[in-house]
Design an enzyme around this catalytic site. Structure first.
Site, mmCIF file in Angstrom:
data_model
loop_
_atom_site.group_PDB
_atom_site.id
_atom_site.type_symbol
_atom_site.label_atom_id
_atom_site.label_comp_id
_atom_site.label_asym_id
_atom_site.label_seq_id
_atom_site.Cartn_x
_atom_site.Cartn_y
_atom_site.Cartn_z
ATOM 1 N N GLN A 112 7.461 8.641 -7.054
ATOM 2 C CA GLN A 112 8.310 8.271 -5.714
ATOM 3 C C GLN A 112 9.236 7.253 -5.812
ATOM 4 O O GLN A 112 8.860 6.193 -6.048
ATOM 5 C CB GLN A 112 7.218 8.078 -4.764
ATOM 6 C CG GLN A 112 7.350 7.838 -3.241
ATOM 7 C CD GLN A 112 6.320 7.042 -2.543
ATOM 8 O OE1 GLN A 112 5.392 7.040 -3.055
ATOM 9 N NE2 GLN A 112 6.589 6.839 -1.202
ATOM 10 N N SER A 115 10.264 2.535 -2.294
ATOM 11 C CA SER A 115 10.320 0.961 -2.104
ATOM 12 C C SER A 115 11.447 0.522 -2.981
ATOM 13 O O SER A 115 11.910 0.985 -4.022
ATOM 14 C CB SER A 115 9.057 0.247 -2.795
ATOM 15 O OG SER A 115 8.055 0.836 -2.190
ATOM 16 N N SER A 147 4.515 4.115 -9.559
ATOM 17 C CA SER A 147 3.893 4.275 -10.493
ATOM 18 C C SER A 147 3.759 5.753 -10.949
ATOM 19 O O SER A 147 4.520 6.609 -10.271
ATOM 20 C CB SER A 147 2.340 4.294 -9.825
ATOM 21 O OG SER A 147 2.340 5.382 -8.595
ATOM 22 N N GLU A 230 0.512 10.188 2.725
ATOM 23 C CA GLU A 230 0.093 9.200 1.961
ATOM 24 C C GLU A 230 -1.108 8.592 2.682
ATOM 25 O O GLU A 230 -2.117 8.380 2.236
ATOM 26 C CB GLU A 230 0.981 7.994 1.553
ATOM 27 C CG GLU A 230 0.486 7.014 0.930
ATOM 28 C CD GLU A 230 1.668 5.927 0.490
ATOM 29 O OE1 GLU A 230 2.638 5.744 1.381
ATOM 30 O OE2 GLU A 230 1.526 5.168 -0.429
ATOM 31 N N GLU A 363 -0.274 -6.281 7.586
ATOM 32 C CA GLU A 363 0.369 -6.709 8.817
ATOM 33 C C GLU A 363 1.235 -5.457 9.404
ATOM 34 O O GLU A 363 1.047 -5.145 10.838
ATOM 35 C CB GLU A 363 1.444 -7.480 8.485
ATOM 36 C CG GLU A 363 0.916 -8.892 8.090
ATOM 37 C CD GLU A 363 0.251 -9.055 6.862
ATOM 38 O OE1 GLU A 363 0.581 -8.168 5.993
ATOM 39 O OE2 GLU A 363 -0.503 -9.815 6.607
#
Lengths: 393, 371, 371, 393
Positions: A112, A115, A147, A230, A363
C-alpha cells in the site's frame, strides 16, 4: 437450494475434482478460486458465489479439515484485506479479471503506497504527484510505512493529480507496478532495531491509465473503501481471556514469585481487569456484528488495544527488574510478518509504542469517536477549501 | 528548607558541559556509536572529565578534585541526560567515587579526579539502597575474590572495579584492577543503547580491601543513595529534552492546515507534562541539595526516595509522549527519540524502581502497610 | 460465552421503565424530594413495582413474580441509575428478594412480587461478598434478636427486615417485621441524597428464622454477589446519563465563539470516557448474564468482581467529568449533576469498593499477592 | 535613612501615638492607614510610603506583637486583593481618596461582579449592559459566583458598553454601589449544600460616571490588573509537609489501621508523593519569587493543587468505607469564609470539585501553560474580530 447448501455442495465438488493429497498447491488454489470458494461473498467469476459472507468460515473449516492448502492469508494482508475490496468496488471488469485471481492465490502479493513522511495523520495532504502524459501517468514522490514493499508485485497508490484543488479533491487512485524501474524500496529501520516497513521512492514511475482505479480526482473516495476495510480487520480479532500481552505478564508473575511486590501486584490486578474488560468489549462488538448491528466500538477497539498493550508492556519491563534491562538483539532484520508478542520484554515494550500510531493514531481515533459516535462538533477547519498547493506545510 | 534553585556557578558549569556535549555528542553521533563495541567516546570522556573537571566535582581538592559537591554533580547529570550521552559518569563519577570517598582511598581517587581513568562499582544497575548487602561475591582467606555480579553499569572501560563482597569477617569492599587475573567482563545487550552493561566474573581475583564490616554496608548504602538521588537529575534532563524536542517539532509540523501544536488535546497533554517536569525539577534539586549537605539522616533519605520515585516515572512518560507526538517519525531508528525512551525506561529500573522508592516512603513518612 | 447484548424483551422493558421514570421522576422532582423526610416517592414505587412488575422480575411466577430473571433486573437498574431514581429497588428487589428466594420464603415473596411492600436486608451498604458472616446481631435462645446494623440501605420504608444474625447454633437469617417491638430505625444523613441509609437497632425483637447455619452463609453471599454484580448495571446507567448530558451540554454551550464541545481536549476526554463506558457496558452485561444463569461457580464470581471493580470507578469518573465539563453550572445545587456524583461515589463504596473487588481477582484469576 | 529604617520608625511612632491597648480598633486602623503602614508599597497619602513591598511582613509582625488589631483581611479578600490594586492603578485621585481608606480598614467590604452565567470561562463574552444617560450609566444584567455580595458595600463591575465592537473592546469597568435599589442578591446554593456565593441581578442600576474606572471601552485591560492579582494570591500560599488534604488522609490512615488495604496503601503512597512534590514545586517557585524571578509555575500551582485535592479527597472517602457514606449536614448555610478542609470527608470531596473550576478552570490553565510557557500556537480564533452582538452564543 439455500446458499448454505449450495456452498457445501460446491466444496464437495471441488474436493472431489481436486484431491488435496495429490493436487499441486497452486492448482488447487486456482481451482478453488474458479469454484467461487475463495471469498463466497464476491460475485461469480471473481472467486465468489454472491453468497452471504458469513458462510466463508464454514468453507475454510471444511477445506482445512480435508487437508486442503490455504492461500497463506497472513502473507498478503494488504492484498486480501484492502486491495481486493477496493478493486471489487471500483475496478473495471478488465482490472478485476486481471488482478483478483493471482491476488487471492498469493501468486502476486500487494503493498500500500498511501502514507507519506510529510502528511502523517493528514493523509489527504499527500504530495506525491501523478502527471498525465497520453495514456500513461508519471509518478514522483516518496511513500513510507510500506510493509511488504520489497516482495510485493503490485501496490495500491494514491497520488495528487491536481494541486490546484482542495486537498481531498485532487487525488487519484492507481495500481502501481512494483517492478517499474522508477520504484526504489529501502528498508525503514524502527526503534526495535528491525525493519518491518519500507520507504518507497518513486521517480518517474510510469503507470498506464488502464491501471487507474476510479475516476480522476476521485481517489480520496476510493481510498475510503480501502481504509474502512483496514479498520474492520483490526477490530475483528478475537482474543481469549489472557490472550495477548496480559497472558505473558501473568505467566511471568506466576512463574517468578521472587519478583512480586505490592506495587506491582496492584498494577497487575488493574491491568488484568482492563484486559478482561477490553476482551468483553470486543466480544460484545462481535456479537453485535453477528446480528448485523456493527457498533461504533470497532474503531475504539484499536484505541483500547493500544492503551492496554503499552501499559502492560511497560509494566512487564518493570516487573522483570534486572532482566528488563536487557534486549534480545538490535541487528536489523526484515521480518516476514509482525509479531507483537514473540520476542523479549524490551521488544514488546518498544513495538507496542507503534500500536497508537500505525493505522490511525490514537489522537485521530479519539477525534473519530468524538465526532462520529458522540456527535460533537468538528473543530474549525482552515484547510477544507484551500487549494492543496497553498496549504501551510 | 533546601535551596532548590541553581546558583550562577552551577549555571556556568551547565553551560560548559552543554557546550562540550553539543560539540562532541550530537544525537547522530550517539546513534552512530551506540551499536559499536565501544559505545563510549573516549575523547568526550577526556574532555568532560579532564578539561571540565566534571569527574572530580565531589572529590576534595586535596585529592585532585574540584571540591565542589553533589549539587554540581547533579547539574552535570542533567546535561548528560539531556544529551543521552554515553559516558561512564554515573558509574564512575557518582557510584564508584562515592565509595572511594567513603573508604578514604585517596590513591584511587586521584586518577579519577584527573579524568585519567574511570572506575565501576560492581553492583547491578538495578541495585537499590534499601536492599541487603550483596552476597554474590566472596573473599577467601587469602583475600582473593570469587563470584559473579550481573548487569554492572560502566564496567567495560573501568580501570578499577570496586566490589562489595562477603569477606571472612563479613561485608567488605574491595578494589580489583580490571587487568587482574581471574577477572572477566562479558558485555550484555542492553535496552538502553547509551549505557552498556556487562557481567563481572571473578575467579580468585587478587583484590585490595578498602573497608570492612564496620563501614562497608554504610559506605555502599551511601553510594547507592547518592546514585539514586542524583539519577533523578539525569532523568530530569531526559524529560526536559523530550518535552522541548516535542514542542519544537509540534510548532513546525503542520497537519490539517495548522501546526499540530495548536491542537488543544496535544496542548493540554504537554501542559500536564510540563507541570510534572516542574515537579521533577523541584524534587531532583531537593535530593541533590540534601545529599550535598553530607547528612544521611531521614530527611535526606526521604528526599532521595521522593525524587527517584517521581523522576523515574516522569522521564518515562516524557519519552513516551515524545515518541507518540512525533508520530511515525518517532518510531524510526533515525530519530533520536528512541535513545531517550530506552534511557528513560532503563533509568526507571536503575537504583530502585519508582515502586521500590514509594514502598520506602511507607517507613520514611510513617504510612504503614496493612498488617 | 455470555450473551452481552440486550434482547428485544429487555429493550421493551427498558422503554417501559424509562417512560415511567421520565414521567414520575425528572431530576427536578428528585431534587425537590431528596431533602424531605420521605425521599422515596411511593407513587413511583407502586407504578414500577406493581404496574410494570419490576420488583418481581426475578421471582418465579408461582410466587406472583414475573419469572424473568437477573438480566431483566439489571436493565431496570440501568434505568434507575440513569434517572438517579430514589427507589428501594436495590435493597428490596435485589438484595432482600435474593435472600428470600434462597430461603424459599414464599409467603414473604408474594407481597414483594405484587409491589405491595418492600423489604430490606440488614447489612451496611458497604457489605461485600468476600467478608465473613456478620456478627453484629445475636439471637437468644428464645429466637429474639438484639444488636445493631449501621448504614442499611432502603430500610426506612421496608415492611420486613431480613437480618443475618448469629443464632445459638451459628449463622442464620431471620425476618423481623418493621413494626416489631424492640426494632428501631434511625436515619443517617447520607452523601447520596437518593439512597437513604438508616441504622437498625434490635432489642429482643421477635423474629422468624428463615435459614440456619447450613444455608445462611451461602444465601447471604449469593445475595451480596447478586447485589454487587447488578449494581454494575446501575453504575452503567449513571455513567451513561453523565456522558450523554455532558455531550448535550457541550454541543449547546458556546465559548470563544465556538461550541465548547468542538474543543479537542474536551473531545478526547469524552472519547476516552465513552470507551470506558463501552467497557462498563460489556462488563455489566457479562455479570448480569452470569448471575442469571444461576451458576455461582468461579466464572460467575469472576464476572461479578470484574464488573464491580470496573463499573464503580467508571461511574465516578463519568460523574466527575460531568461536573467539571459543566463548569460552574455543574457545581450548583440546581443542576442535577451533583445527584449523580453523589450516587456514583456512594455506589463506589457499595457492596465492595473497586479495590476490594480487584483484590478478589488475585484469587479468582490466580494472580497471587507477594508472600 | 533606608526604607526599612524609616518604616520601623513609623511603626514606633504609630504605636507611641496610639496605644493599641487603649485605642478604639477602628481609630487605630485609620491611624495606621494615615501613617502609611497599611500597605507600605502604596503611595504616601493612600496608606503607604512608596516603600518596597517586602517590608510589609515586618510591619505586620511588629504591630501584631504589640497587640495591635488587624484589618481582618480574610473578610475582605476581594477588596484588598483585587479592588485595591486596580483602584491604585486606574483610579482617579478622587476615587483613590474616597475608596481606599475604608476599604483597607474594613469599614467597607467589596465584591466582584465579573462572572456571568452565559460567559463562563469566556469572561469577555459578558452580556451585562451599561447604557450611558447623561453623567450616569444604567446597568442591566446578571452576575454569578459573587462571594460576599450580601455583605459588600461596593462591587467592582465589568459591563458591556458597546455591543457593536468585538467582545474585548466594548467593555467598561465600574465601581457599583451595592445599596442601589436595582441590585438584588440571591444566595447560590452549591453541591455541598451551602451557599458560599451569590447570584446578583442588576436591574436599572444607576452608576455615576465618576465611578467608572479607566476609560470607556478599556474595561478588559483594567480587569487584567484585577485578575492578575487573583492568580498571584492563589499561587503564593505556602504549605508545610502534609499540609492540606494529604495531612487529613495520612492522619486517618495512621489512626485507623483497620481500614488499611494494599490497594489503598499504594494509592496513599502515590498521593503522599504527589503532595510532597507539589509542595516542593511551590517552594521552588517561592524561592524564585524571592529572587525576583517569578517562574511560570505560578499559574500551574493552582492546576496541581486542584488535581491533588480531588484525588486525595476521593481517596479519603474510599478509605473511610462505611463512614464515607455519610454527610455532615445538607442544610443551606452562608459561610463567612471558605473552609476547604474543615468539615467531613464528603464535604471535602464535593468542595474540591470546585478547585478546578473557580478562578480559572483547569482547562483554561492548561491553555495558558501551553501557549505562554511552552509557546505552542493558539488555536484558530473565530471570535476575535466579530462584533460581540454577532457572536455565536
Amino acid at each position: 437450494m439455500s446458499a448454505a447448501v449450495e456452498v457445501r455442495e460446491r466444496v464437495r465438488e471441488l474436493l472431489a475434482a481436486h484431491d488435496p493429497a495429490t493436487t499441486d498447491r497452486l492448482d488447487f488454489l486456482r481451482a478453488r478460486f474458479d469454484a467461487g470458494l475463495a471469498w463466497v461473498h464476491f460475485p461469480e467469476g471473481l472467486g465468489g458465489l454472491g453468497a452471504p459472507r458469513s458462510l466463508q468460515a464454514a468453507v475454510d473449516a471444511e477445506l482445512a479439515a480435508a487437508g486442503a492448502p490455504d492461500n497463506n492469508p497472513r502473507a498478503n494482508g494488504i492484498g486480501l484485506g484492502m486491495a481486493a475490496p477496493t478493486i471489487l468496488r471500483y475496478g473495471t471488469p478488465e482490472q478485476q479479471a486481471r488482478f483478483l485471481r493471482p491476488l487471492w492465490t498469493g501468486e502476486e502479493t500487494w503493498c500500500q503506497l498511501f502514507s507519506e513522511p510529510g502528511a502523517g495523520s493528514d493523509l489527504a495532504a499527500l504530495g506525491t504527484r501523478a502527471v498525465p502524459d497520453g495514456d500513461t501517468w508519471t509518478v514522483d514522490g516518496q511513500k513510507v510505512w510500506t510493509s511488504g514493499a520489497h516482495t510485493a508485485r503490485w501496490a495500491i497508490l494514491i497520488a495528487r493529480t491536481d494541486p490546484g484543488l482542495p486537498k481531498h479533491r485532487g487525488i487519484t487512485y492507481f495500481i502501481c507496478d512494483m517492478t517499474d524501474p522508477g520504484v526504489e524500496v529501502r528498508p525503514l529501520r524502527q526503534i526495535t532495531g528491525e525493519a518491518e516497513f519500507n520507504e518507497v521512492f518513486l521517480s518517474g514511475v510510469r503507470i498506464p491509465d488502464a491501471h487507474r482505479l476510479g475516476e480522476v480526482g476521485e481517489g480520496w473516495r476510493v481510498a475510503q473503501t480501502t481504509l474502512n476495510n483496514e479498520r474492520v480487520a483490526i477490530g475483528g480479532q478475537r482474543t481469549p481471556r489472557e490472550g495477548g500481552m496480559i497472558g505473558i505478564v501473568a505467566a511471568t508473575w506466576r512463574d517468578r514469585p521472587e519478583l512480586r511486590t505490592h506495587d506491582l501486584h496492584q498494577r497487575l490486578l488493574r491491568g488484568w481487569l482492563q484486559a478482561e474488560v477490553v476482551r468483553l468489549t470486543g466480544e460484545r462488538l462481535r456479537q453485535q456484528l453477528a446480528l448485523g448491528q456493527p457498533g461504533p466500538e470497532g474503531a475504539a477497539m484499536k484505541l483500547a488495544f493500544a492503551r492496554l498493550a503499552q501499559e502492560l508492556s511497560g509494566l512487564e519491563v518493570e516487573l522483570l527488574a534486572e532482566d528488563g534491562l536487557g534486549y534480545g538483539d538490535w541487528t536489523m532484520v526484515r521480518p516476514d510478518q509482525v509479531d507483537f508478542l514473540g520476542r523479549d520484554a524490551g521488544y514488546r515494550y518498544l513495538r507496542a509504542k507503534g500500536n497508537s500510531i500505525e493505522g490511525g493514531t490514537s489522537e485521530i481515533l479519539r477525534n473519530i469517536i468524538a465526532e462520529r459516535v458522540l456527535g460533537l462538533p468538528a473543530e474549525p477547519r482552515t484547510d477544507k477549501d484551500v487549494p492543496w498547493k497553498d496549504l501551510a506545510r | 528548607m533546601s535551596d532548590l534553585l541553581y546558583s550562577s556557578v552551577e549555571e556556568d558549569l551547565r553551560a560548559a558541559v552543554r557546550a562540550v556535549l553539543t560539540d562532541h555528542c550530537p544525537p547522530s553521533a550517539v546513534l552512530a556509536r551506540c551499536e559499536t563495541p565501544a559505545p563510549y567516546d573516549p575523547r568526550l570522556w577526556r574532555t568532560l572529565a579532564r578539561e571540565l573537571g566534571a569527574a572530580g566535582l565531589q572529590i576534595p581538592e586535596e585529592h585532585g578534585g574540584a571540591g565542589a559537591g553533589l549539587r554540581e554533580t547533579a547539574v552535570v547529570l542533567e546535561e548528560l541526560g539531556r544529551a543521552a550521552a554515553p559516558t561512564p559518569y554515573l558509574g564512575s563519577a557518582v557510584l564508584a567515587t562515592t565509595v572511594l570517598l567513603g573508604c578514604g582511598a585517596a590513591d584511587l581517587l586521584a586518577p579519577l579526579a584527573a579524568g585519567e581513568q574511570s572506575a565501576a562499582l560492581a553492583v547491578p544497575l538495578t541495585a537499590d539502597p534499601w536492599a541487603d548487602f550483596p552476597a554474590g561475591v566472596r573473599a577467601d582467606a587469602a583475600g582473593t575474590l570469587s563470584g559473579t555480579v550481573t548487569s554492572v553499569p560502566d564496567l567495560a572501560g573501568a580501570a578499577t572495579v570496586l566490589v562489595p563482597a562477603l569477606g571472612q569477617d563479613g561485608p567488605a569492599l574491595y578494589a580489583v584492577e580490571s587487568t587482574a587475573a581471574g577477572l572477566a567482563r562479558t558485555p550484555r545487550t542492553s535496552l538502553d543503547l547509551t549505557r552498556p552493561l556487562a557481567d563481572l566474573t571473578l575467579h580468585g581475583a587478587p583484590a585490595r580491601r578498602l573497608a570492612g564490616p564496620d563501614t562497608a554496608p554504610g559506605i555502599l548504602r551511601r553510594a547507592l543513595l547518592t546514585g539514586a538521588g542524583l539519577l533523578a537529575s539525569e532523568q530530569l534532563g531526559v524529560a526536559e529534552w523530550c518535552l522541548a524536542t516535542t514542542v519544537d517539532h509540534l510548532k513546525q509540523r503542520h497537519q490539517f492546515g495548522r501546526p499540530v501544536g495548536s491542537f488543544q488535546a496535544v496542548k493540554h497533554r504537554l501542559a500536564d507534562l510540563w507541570l510534572d517536569i516542574a515537579g521533577a525539577r523541584a524534587a531532583a534539586r531537593n535530593a541533590a541539595d540534601a545529599l550535598a549537605s553530607g547528612d544521611d539522616g531521614p530527611e535526606t533519605v526521604l528526599a532521595v526516595a521522593v525524587a527517584q520515585a517521581y523522576c523515574g516515572d516522569t522521564a518515562v512518560r516524557a519519552a513516551e509522549e515524545c515518541v507518540q507526538l512525533h508520530g511515525g517519525i518517532g518510531m524510526t531508528w533515525e530519530h533520536p527519540a528512541h535513545l531517550y525512551l530506552k534511557r528513560a525506561k532503563a533509568d526507571q529500573l536503575a537504583l530502585g524502581t519508582p515502586g521500590r522508592h514509594r514502598a520506602a516512603l511507607a517507613g520514611l513518612a510513617d504510612l504503614p502497610a496493612p498488617a
